[in-house]
Write a protein that holds these residues in place. Structure first.
Motif, PDB file in Angstrom:
ATOM      1  N   ASN A  24       0.551  -1.340  -0.158  1.00  0.00           N
ATOM      2  CA  ASN A  24       0.116   0.067  -0.019  1.00  0.00           C
ATOM      3  C   ASN A  24       0.911   1.382  -0.176  1.00  0.00           C
ATOM      4  O   ASN A  24       0.350   2.227  -0.503  1.00  0.00           O
ATOM      5  CB  ASN A  24      -1.066   0.060   1.269  1.00  0.00           C
ATOM      6  N   SER A  25       1.970   1.027   0.299  1.00  0.00           N
ATOM      7  CA  SER A  25       2.843   2.357   0.253  1.00  0.00           C
ATOM      8  C   SER A  25       4.499   1.897   0.221  1.00  0.00           C
ATOM      9  O   SER A  25       5.050   1.035   0.561  1.00  0.00           O
ATOM     10  CB  SER A  25       2.969   3.200   1.758  1.00  0.00           C
ATOM     11  N   ARG A  26       4.937   2.722  -1.070  1.00  0.00           N
ATOM     12  CA  ARG A  26       6.360   2.244  -1.260  1.00  0.00           C
ATOM     13  C   ARG A  26       7.307   3.413  -0.757  1.00  0.00           C
ATOM     14  O   ARG A  26       8.744   3.218  -0.783  1.00  0.00           O
ATOM     15  CB  ARG A  26       6.552   2.434  -2.743  1.00  0.00           C
ATOM     16  N   LYS A  27       6.647   4.502  -0.092  1.00  0.00           N
ATOM     17  CA  LYS A  27       7.586   5.369   0.406  1.00  0.00           C
ATOM     18  C   LYS A  27       8.541   4.823   1.683  1.00  0.00           C
ATOM     19  O   LYS A  27       7.829   4.444   2.531  1.00  0.00           O
ATOM     20  CB  LYS A  27       6.922   6.657   0.949  1.00  0.00           C
ATOM     21  N   PRO A  28       9.744   4.997   1.826  1.00  0.00           N
ATOM     22  CA  PRO A  28      10.560   4.722   2.797  1.00  0.00           C
ATOM     23  C   PRO A  28      10.204   5.294   4.126  1.00  0.00           C
ATOM     24  O   PRO A  28       9.695   6.401   4.024  1.00  0.00           O
ATOM     25  CB  PRO A  28      11.900   4.721   2.504  1.00  0.00           C
ATOM     26  N   THR A  29      10.328   4.520   5.189  1.00  0.00           N
ATOM     27  CA  THR A  29       9.929   5.257   6.562  1.00  0.00           C
ATOM     28  C   THR A  29      11.238   6.034   6.948  1.00  0.00           C
ATOM     29  O   THR A  29      12.235   5.582   6.539  1.00  0.00           O
ATOM     30  CB  THR A  29       9.511   4.219   7.790  1.00  0.00           C
ATOM     31  N   LYS A  30      11.122   6.569   8.063  1.00  0.00           N
ATOM     32  CA  LYS A  30      12.114   7.317   8.527  1.00  0.00           C
ATOM     33  C   LYS A  30      13.497   6.251   9.005  1.00  0.00           C
ATOM     34  O   LYS A  30      14.480   6.408   8.822  1.00  0.00           O
ATOM     35  CB  LYS A  30      11.917   8.142   9.645  1.00  0.00           C
ATOM     36  N   PHE A  31      12.742   5.079   9.757  1.00  0.00           N
ATOM     37  CA  PHE A  31      13.676   3.860  10.143  1.00  0.00           C
ATOM     38  C   PHE A  31      14.516   3.364   9.011  1.00  0.00           C
ATOM     39  O   PHE A  31      15.428   3.113   8.973  1.00  0.00           O
ATOM     40  CB  PHE A  31      12.680   3.271  10.937  1.00  0.00           C
ATOM     41  N   GLN A  32      13.712   3.160   7.886  1.00  0.00           N
ATOM     42  CA  GLN A  32      13.875   2.548   6.829  1.00  0.00           C
ATOM     43  C   GLN A  32      15.109   3.399   6.090  1.00  0.00           C
ATOM     44  O   GLN A  32      16.195   2.805   5.586  1.00  0.00           O
ATOM     45  CB  GLN A  32      12.934   2.134   5.670  1.00  0.00           C
TER      46      GLN A  32
END
Length: 213
Positions: A24-32
């Motif tokens: 649902n989301s390809r945007k990396p998280t801050k942690f990633q």
């Protein structure tokens, strides 16, 4: 049914690896992004484990204490939340327990067959995240097979089960104290449609079927 709260480093790693390929989301998280700055992409299990341990130490995050706090806050509303979900779906959840694992990453996955999901250890609204995930579990248990047999595709099911969390904003807001389930941008129209239909039917099955037609 009762939730069991745990922290396990390997589960934390598994969630991180799986969430890096979320549908649902390809945007990396801050942690990633922090991980990729140090190790590159895609994430690898052994490096992810080391990174998580370093991250927790660097930020003085005590998972045992976080676990106690999150569980304590959940127990205060657990019985009422589960009672409302059982009423909404017309059934108790068909398992004695589900495990909620703490995650270092803000993107949390779940495994219905395995009977567990993840909660971000730094979330400001962990009860909202827990309720969100439980709604997925109840939706699957009560309606997945019926929807599949009626011809609903995997993609359609994903869209509707994610959009159905809009009902948290309507039927559970008084218990979730400031949490608002916004969902994903691509589901905004479906969420609006479900909200409108729910106000008329107050029947989750009828609401979903009407939204899919």
């Amino acid at each position: 049914m009762r939730l069991i709260f745990k922290y396990d480093l390997q589960r934390d790693v598994d969630n991180f690896l799986k969430s890096a390929h979320a549908v649902n989301s390809r945007k990396p998280t801050k942690f990633q992004r922090l991980y990729e700055e140090k190790y590159g992409s895609p994430p690898e299990a052994d490096k992810a484990a080391s990174f998580i341990v370093e991250y927790l130490e660097m930020h003085s995050i005590d998972m045992s204490e976080r676990l106690k706090k999150i569980e304590r806050e959940w127990r205060a509303i657990e019985l009422e939340i589960l009672a409302r979900m059982e009423k909404m779906f017309g059934m108790p959840y068909p398992a004695d327990s589900i495990t909620a694992y703490l995650s270092s990453n803000s993107r949390c996955t779940y495994n219905i067959g395995g009977g567990y999901f993840f909660v971000h250890s730094e979330s400001h609204h962990p009860n909202g995240i827990i309720a969100h995930e439980l709604l997925h579990f109840y939706t699957w248990a009560a309606l997945h097979d019926e929807l599949e047999q009626s011809g609903v595709t995997k993609e359609q099911y994903n869209n509707v089960k994610e959009s159905l969390t809009e009902l948290l904003n309507i039927e559970y807001a008084d218990l979730l104290h400031g949490y608002h389930d916004d969902g994903y941008p691509q589901h905004s129209q479906m969420r609006a449609k479900l909200r409108e239909l729910w106000s008329v039917t107050k029947d989750v099955r009828k609401t979903i079927m009407a939204a899919l037609n």
